[in-house]
Design a protein around this motif. Structure first.
Motif, PDB file in Angstrom:
ATOM      1  N   TYR A 260      48.013  40.615  27.665  1.00 21.98           N
ATOM      2  CA  TYR A 260      49.331  40.709  27.016  1.00 21.98           C
ATOM      3  C   TYR A 260      50.250  39.560  27.417  1.00 21.98           C
ATOM      4  CZ  TYR A 260      47.440  45.380  26.467  1.00 21.98           C
ATOM      5  OH  TYR A 260      46.616  46.440  26.175  1.00 21.98           O
ATOM      6  N   ASP A 261      49.698  38.377  27.430  1.00 21.60           N
ATOM      7  CA  ASP A 261      50.486  37.194  27.770  1.00 21.60           C
ATOM      8  C   ASP A 261      50.842  36.449  26.482  1.00 21.60           C
ATOM      9  OD1 ASP A 261      51.710  35.089  29.062  1.00 21.60           O
ATOM     10  OD2 ASP A 261      50.108  34.780  30.515  1.00 21.60           O
ATOM     11  N   TYR A 262      52.032  35.898  26.447  1.00 20.79           N
ATOM     12  CA  TYR A 262      52.469  35.169  25.260  1.00 20.79           C
ATOM     13  C   TYR A 262      52.040  33.705  25.296  1.00 20.79           C
ATOM     14  CZ  TYR A 262      56.082  33.648  28.539  1.00 20.79           C
ATOM     15  OH  TYR A 262      56.732  33.139  29.631  1.00 20.79           O
ATOM     16  N   GLU A 263      51.485  33.262  26.401  1.00 24.76           N
ATOM     17  CA  GLU A 263      51.107  31.865  26.562  1.00 24.76           C
ATOM     18  C   GLU A 263      49.648  31.781  26.982  1.00 24.76           C
ATOM     19  OE1 GLU A 263      52.952  27.917  28.860  1.00 24.76           O
ATOM     20  OE2 GLU A 263      53.817  29.909  29.141  1.00 24.76           O
ATOM     21  N   LYS A 264      48.932  30.806  26.458  1.00 22.01           N
ATOM     22  CA  LYS A 264      47.524  30.665  26.800  1.00 22.01           C
ATOM     23  C   LYS A 264      47.380  30.295  28.272  1.00 22.01           C
ATOM     24  CE  LYS A 264      46.905  25.788  25.501  1.00 22.01           C
ATOM     25  NZ  LYS A 264      46.163  24.861  24.618  1.00 22.01           N
ATOM     26  N   PRO A 265      46.236  30.579  28.885  1.00 18.27           N
ATOM     27  CA  PRO A 265      46.071  30.301  30.313  1.00 18.27           C
ATOM     28  C   PRO A 265      46.067  28.812  30.615  1.00 18.27           C
ATOM     29  CG  PRO A 265      43.972  30.929  29.345  1.00 18.27           C
ATOM     30  CD  PRO A 265      45.009  31.149  28.284  1.00 18.27           C
ATOM     31  N   GLN A 266      46.465  28.475  31.824  1.00 17.48           N
ATOM     32  CA  GLN A 266      46.446  27.067  32.222  1.00 17.48           C
ATOM     33  C   GLN A 266      45.030  26.583  32.471  1.00 17.48           C
ATOM     34  OE1 GLN A 266      48.670  26.161  35.745  1.00 17.48           O
ATOM     35  NE2 GLN A 266      48.491  23.966  35.491  1.00 17.48           N
ATOM     36  N   ARG A 267      44.202  27.472  32.986  1.00 18.44           N
ATOM     37  CA  ARG A 267      42.810  27.081  33.281  1.00 18.44           C
ATOM     38  C   ARG A 267      41.892  28.279  33.101  1.00 18.44           C
ATOM     39  NH1 ARG A 267      41.229  22.309  35.737  1.00 18.44           N
ATOM     40  NH2 ARG A 267      39.182  22.239  36.729  1.00 18.44           N
ATOM     41  N   VAL A 268      40.709  28.020  32.548  1.00 18.39           N
ATOM     42  CA  VAL A 268      39.685  29.042  32.339  1.00 18.39           C
ATOM     43  C   VAL A 268      38.418  28.572  33.040  1.00 18.39           C
ATOM     44  CG1 VAL A 268      38.326  30.316  30.641  1.00 18.39           C
ATOM     45  CG2 VAL A 268      40.654  29.574  30.068  1.00 18.39           C
ATOM     46  N   PHE A 269      37.806  29.447  33.813  1.00 19.07           N
ATOM     47  CA  PHE A 269      36.515  29.079  34.394  1.00 19.07           C
ATOM     48  C   PHE A 269      35.598  30.293  34.450  1.00 19.07           C
ATOM     49  CE2 PHE A 269      39.903  29.365  37.429  1.00 19.07           C
ATOM     50  CZ  PHE A 269      39.444  30.119  38.510  1.00 19.07           C
ATOM     51  N   ARG A 270      34.390  30.026  34.069  1.00 18.93           N
ATOM     52  CA  ARG A 270      33.361  31.061  33.948  1.00 18.93           C
ATOM     53  C   ARG A 270      32.222  30.720  34.888  1.00 18.93           C
ATOM     54  NH1 ARG A 270      30.677  32.422  28.076  1.00 18.93           N
ATOM     55  NH2 ARG A 270      28.709  33.322  28.816  1.00 18.93           N
ATOM     56  N   ASN A 271      31.614  31.742  35.456  1.00 19.37           N
ATOM     57  CA  ASN A 271      30.584  31.483  36.453  1.00 19.37           C
ATOM     58  C   ASN A 271      29.506  32.556  36.383  1.00 19.37           C
ATOM     59  OD1 ASN A 271      29.540  29.979  38.596  1.00 19.37           O
ATOM     60  ND2 ASN A 271      30.423  31.320  40.127  1.00 19.37           N
ATOM     61  N   SER A 272      28.256  32.152  36.480  1.00 15.16           N
ATOM     62  CA  SER A 272      27.142  33.095  36.547  1.00 15.16           C
ATOM     63  C   SER A 272      26.345  32.816  37.810  1.00 15.16           C
ATOM     64  CB  SER A 272      26.238  32.966  35.316  1.00 15.16           C
ATOM     65  OG  SER A 272      26.916  33.364  34.150  1.00 15.16           O
ATOM     66  N   VAL A 273      26.098  33.858  38.571  1.00 10.39           N
ATOM     67  CA  VAL A 273      25.431  33.711  39.864  1.00 10.39           C
ATOM     68  C   VAL A 273      24.238  34.654  39.923  1.00 10.39           C
ATOM     69  CG1 VAL A 273      25.680  33.996  42.361  1.00 10.39           C
ATOM     70  CG2 VAL A 273      27.565  33.021  41.028  1.00 10.39           C
ATOM     71  N   GLU A 274      23.134  34.167  40.423  1.00 10.67           N
ATOM     72  CA  GLU A 274      21.959  35.004  40.669  1.00 10.67           C
ATOM     73  C   GLU A 274      21.480  34.736  42.080  1.00 10.67           C
ATOM     74  OE1 GLU A 274      18.935  34.473  37.778  1.00 10.67           O
ATOM     75  OE2 GLU A 274      20.186  35.110  36.080  1.00 10.67           O
ATOM     76  N   GLY A 275      20.992  35.762  42.719  1.00 10.37           N
ATOM     77  CA  GLY A 275      20.518  35.601  44.093  1.00 10.37           C
ATOM     78  C   GLY A 275      20.796  36.859  44.879  1.00 10.37           C
ATOM     79  N   LYS A 276      21.427  36.703  46.036  1.00 10.44           N
ATOM     80  CA  LYS A 276      21.759  37.871  46.859  1.00 10.44           C
ATOM     81  C   LYS A 276      22.649  38.842  46.096  1.00 10.44           C
ATOM     82  CE  LYS A 276      21.286  35.689  51.391  1.00 10.44           C
ATOM     83  NZ  LYS A 276      21.955  35.345  52.666  1.00 10.44           N
TER      84      LYS A 276
END
Length: 627
Positions: A260-276
């Protein structure tokens, strides 16, 4: 028909689950939909490993039916179904999970995820149900059976009729009471909202007939109610799509719609991790500070999903406090949950995910600082205070992780710099990092103590946030260089020769300073001449770890505690006022006392400190001016 009793352990657990463990009644639908999804998964898996099972994945669905007259909710799936023995085993013994056994038995499950635990979450439905019926027909079987129970007293199993394989769960709602309105679950918009909140990313369509008010065909003003089957869930979460197929606009739209924010995010980061630990995260740094961010009601945390099913709206354990500004989600099949799926256990998976996410956020901020300084400056303007609080909190546990993300205003650059950049610009022989504190950068720049440092081209960090000095004291040093407040009494840039000359001058005026100190009573611990000032006549310096600015911060807190920094009144040795004080000591000690009070008040005003008796000082100034 003879009613079968639950086992004693199951009976106690069922009572506990209905009355204590589940605190949010809405989650019953999440649990039953997850179980339906599991049943479909099992049948789909069978179609992959057994050529005799001919199933088209596109035919799978979960259907919801609301009957206001009968006060029932029906959740139907066309999954693998249950035999009579499976109904008895899975539903007659709480904590027996067909899904769990299925997960253990099948080794190759790359194309299928099982998310439910039939026999545990199923019983959450008794929070809202007076009675539950489960009609199920096993795939490949010609017989259907009905399991029925009104709760703790037990259950019955009998033959039934069902045209298709799969399972129907029919919930007969409790009557409304003063404590709860159970009939709300017969409202299609309520059910729609619950599905979208908890089960929006179930991989099979969740369908329900919804009524819309539409204009009658051929009429201009007559409306009729039209019932249409709609798919309630979006099925494919944005974080499970191929990153190359998701646009920046889609991420921004997801963020603004979800948070519900009126302004787009300053930064977007996505991460996928496999292992422990295996998880996918989708994180956002807002472009502005939320209005309630520094309020007591602000809740930090990331949404936690288990294979696309919402477990917690905000899981605080996934974010350290200093990164509480980050919004987003984590989806992991490895999350260890208690039996209600609402409260996370203190397990190693959550700890591992949290540490991994913390490292990812730090790396993103470091990258922004290095490669996009303008964006980082905006970020730091919004959330830098939280990083500095993180340095100070928890006895400095995170100070080494955060110190290189901090920015401070430089007296030389007239802009924000890092501690590393300050150290890079040290003068030859300089082994300290100098700073000064105040309300604003402009006010700090005008402090008498700053003047001497400017003249010697020594860079000073200006601190204006309440937490700044506390954070630097927690750091103690950076790259082997100690932090030094230029308003400390023992800070002296003089040569050894000048120090000795000043010491002699102060010895000669010891009796003068004694009288001035007595005039100010306990307000100051000492009065003396100084070389640290150029054009200003006086200043205040502090002794020990408690600075004048820290005194102001602590005393401004809503507590009864009031502290006082140990202060010294320093008089510019080369200012005309110094000679005036000497003359008055010889000729008019009463007049000297008046000058002392005025000079001390002047020094307090420069530091932004209040004057205890402004009326007295005003009268003294007027008296001096009228002479």
């Amino acid at each position: 028909m003879k009613k079968q009793e639950f086992k004693a352990e199951s009976k106690r657990l069922l009572d506990l689950m209905i009355n204590s463990i589940y605190t949010n009644k809405d989650i019953f639908l999440r649990e039953l939909i997850s179980n339906a999804s599991d049943a479909i998964d099992k049948l789909y898996y069978e179609s992959l490993v057994d050529s005799k099972v001919e199933i088209d994945r596109d035919d799978f669905s979960i259907k919801l039916l609301l009957d206001k007259e009968k006060k029932t909710i029906t959740i139907s799936d066309n999954g693998i179904g249950m035999s009579k023995d499976e109904l008895d085993h899975n539903l007659g013994t709480i904590c027996e999970s067909g899904s769990l056994l299925f997960k253990k038995e099948k080794e190759n499950r790359e194309e299928i995820d099982v998310i439910g635990q039939f026999g545990v979450g199923f019983y959450s439905a008794f929070m809202i149900a007076a009675k539950i019926e489960v009609i199920s027909k096993k795939y490949g079987s010609n017989e259907a059976y009905k399991w029925s129970s009104d709760g703790v007293d037990g259950y019955t199993i009998e033959k039934s009729e069902k045209d298709t394989f799969g399972t129907d769960i029919i919930i007969y709602l409790k009557d409304d009471s003063d404590d709860y309105e159970y009939s709300r679950y017969l409202d299609e918009y309520v059910i729609d909202g619950i599905v979208k909140k908890y089960s929006n990313y179930i991989t099979y369509p969740i369908k329900m007939n919804k009524t819309s008010h539409e204009l009658k065909e051929g009429s201009k003003d007559e409306y009729i109610d039209v019932e249409k089957e709609e798919v309630l869930n979006s099925m494919m979460p944005i974080w499970k799509k191929n990153p190359s197929e998701v646009t920046e606009e889609e991420y921004s739209n997801f963020y603004t719609d979800t948070y519900y924010d009126y302004e787009k995010p300053q930064r977007v980061f996505r991460n996928s991790v496999e292992g422990k630990c295996t998880y996918t995260s989708l994180l956002f740094i807002p472009s502005h500070t939320p209005y309630d961010f520094y309020g007591k009601d602000y809740e930090k945390g990331l949404s936690l999903y288990s294979n696309g099913v919402l477990v917690m709206d905000k899981c605080p354990k996934l974010l350290p406090d200093h990164f509480s500004f980050v919004k987003g989600l984590v989806d992991s099949p490895d999350v260890s949950l208690n039996i209600s799926r609402e409260i996370l256990q203190e397990d190693k998976e959550i700890t591992l995910i949290s540490k991994s996410i913390e490292g990812k956020i730090k790396k993103e901020l470091e990258d922004m600082l290095k490669n996009d300084r303008e964006k980082y400056l905006k970020f730091f303007e919004n959330f830098g205070l939280q990083l500095k609080v993180g340095v100070y909190n928890d006895y400095g546990m995170y100070k080494d992780d955060l110190k290189d993300l901090l920015l401070f205003y430089s007296s030389e650059k007239k802009s924000m710099i890092t501690l590393a950049e300050y150290v890079e610009n040290l003068k030859d022989g300089q082994d300290k990092i100098y700073y000064a504190s105040g309300e604003t950068y402009d006010k700090i720049d005008l402090l008498p103590q700053v003047e001497n440092f400017k003249e010697k081209n020594l860079e000073v960090l200006y601190l204006k946030d309440y937490i700044d000095e506390f954070a630097l004291q927690m750091l103690r040093e950076y790259d082997g260089k100690a932090f030094v407040n230029i308003s400390k009494e023992d800070v002296n840039l003089d040569s050894e020769e000048d120090k000795k000359a000043l010491e002699e001058e102060n010895k000669k005026s010891a009796s003068l300073f004694k009288l001035m100190k007595e005039t100010l009573a306990s307000e100051v611990s000492d009065v003396k001449f100084t070389n640290r000032l150029k054009n200003h006549p006086v200043c205040l310096t502090s002794k020990g770890n408690l600075s004048i600015e820290m005194e102001k911060v602590i005393n401004a807190m809503p507590t009864d505690e009031h502290i006082h920094a140990e202060m010294t009144l320093e008089v510019n040795k080369d200012h005309p006022i110094a000679q005036k004080l000497k003359d008055l000591y010889e000729t008019d000690k009463e007049e000297l006392k008046k000058y002392t009070k005025i000079l001390y008040s002047e020094a307090r005003l420069i530091e932004g400190l209040p004057i205890e008796n402004p009326t007295e000082i005003s009268n003294l100034i007027c008296e001096m001016l009228s002479k």
